[in-house]
Design a protein around this motif. Sequence first.
Motif, PDB file in Angstrom:
ATOM      1  N   ARG A 151       9.435  -1.927  55.430  1.00  0.00           N
ATOM      2  CA  ARG A 151       9.483  -2.559  55.829  1.00  0.00           C
ATOM      3  C   ARG A 151      10.663  -3.104  56.882  1.00  0.00           C
ATOM      4  O   ARG A 151      10.931  -3.287  58.112  1.00  0.00           O
ATOM      5  N   GLN A 152      11.516  -3.747  55.792  1.00  0.00           N
ATOM      6  CA  GLN A 152      12.281  -3.899  55.797  1.00  0.00           C
ATOM      7  C   GLN A 152      13.982  -2.822  56.075  1.00  0.00           C
ATOM      8  O   GLN A 152      15.069  -3.631  57.730  1.00  0.00           O
ATOM      9  N   LYS A 196       7.797  -3.752  51.257  1.00  0.00           N
ATOM     10  CA  LYS A 196       8.215  -4.554  51.852  1.00  0.00           C
ATOM     11  C   LYS A 196       9.718  -3.595  51.379  1.00  0.00           C
ATOM     12  O   LYS A 196       9.962  -4.162  52.414  1.00  0.00           O
ATOM     13  N   GLU A 215       5.744  -4.341  46.113  1.00  0.00           N
ATOM     14  CA  GLU A 215       6.893  -3.488  46.259  1.00  0.00           C
ATOM     15  C   GLU A 215       7.473  -2.452  47.187  1.00  0.00           C
ATOM     16  O   GLU A 215       9.342  -3.013  48.056  1.00  0.00           O
ATOM     17  N   PHE A 226       1.938  -5.498  57.203  1.00  0.00           N
ATOM     18  CA  PHE A 226       2.697  -4.276  56.394  1.00  0.00           C
ATOM     19  C   PHE A 226       2.089  -2.750  56.658  1.00  0.00           C
ATOM     20  O   PHE A 226       2.561  -2.229  56.856  1.00  0.00           O
TER      21      PHE A 226
END
Length: 307
Positions: free
Chosen positions: A147-148, A144, A141, A182
């Motif tokens: 990365r975003q 993510k 989590e 990732f």
Amino acid sequence: MKVVCYGEVLIDFLNVKENLFEANPGGAPANVAAAISKFGGTSYLISQVGNDMFGKMIIDSLSACGVDISNVKITDEYFTTLAFVKLDSRGERSFSFSRKYGADVYLRVEDIDMNIVKSADIFHFGSLSMTYEQNKRTTLELLKIARQSGSVISYDPNYRSSLWESQKKALDTMIEPVESGFVDILKMSEEEVLLYEKDVNNFYNRIKDKVKIFLVTFGEKGSMVFFKEKSYFVDTIKVDVVDTTGCGDCFVGMVLYEISKFLPVENLSEDEIIKIVRKANIAGALCATKKGAIPAIPEYTQVLERL
């Protein structure tokens, strides 16, 4: 630039004499955060310790290094993770862990300030935050979100066989963040690479479309860096080895501290990446001349003197 490290933090009980162990704060992500801060960077740690004497020792040690520990949660539910480290005649280590109910394993997503993750210029993690399903879910989590948010993501698997139910489970889990896209900066030891392929170059060919920088450490020989589909072997200095516990983490800390000056990583030149790795080699070597991980991190000026 802000480097946010996430993962295990623990006490290393180092075997200094027969049946005598010395307590030192450690845990790979914590060691990396401490090194970055000591070298002059800005580092944050996301982790969890128990509300006990060892948790307090860790908090005090990281604070003394300048690490932002506002996201290190203190819990009454679990005890601070412990590791027992025995050295052979060459300073190489073997580990025994007390972690089944270790505090770092049970850090939950809802306990983490996601603004810290979102604001990270570099987000660093290791595979030991994925040894159990609950901490694996938290790790994925965070990856993510990082990365975003556009963070550069750094990964050091830091394989410890005794913490996994099987070698297959470890290898499958360790490679998952890389294959999922990732990871931008991947650091592994030669021994870790050889668990996957018979040759370092073969492994690089497997991952070269997934990562931007791939680093492989070869202990006292030096290290390799793969960058923009070229590879460079960078030598290191000779030292009298006392304890290799924190060498790889000190190496990573120097790499991330130096790279943070050049973001995005694509801006790095061949000469710059080689010089960064040479500094990292020296930092890791100097770290081996003292006992412990965090206590052995050299001053930045010492690295420059040997450079």
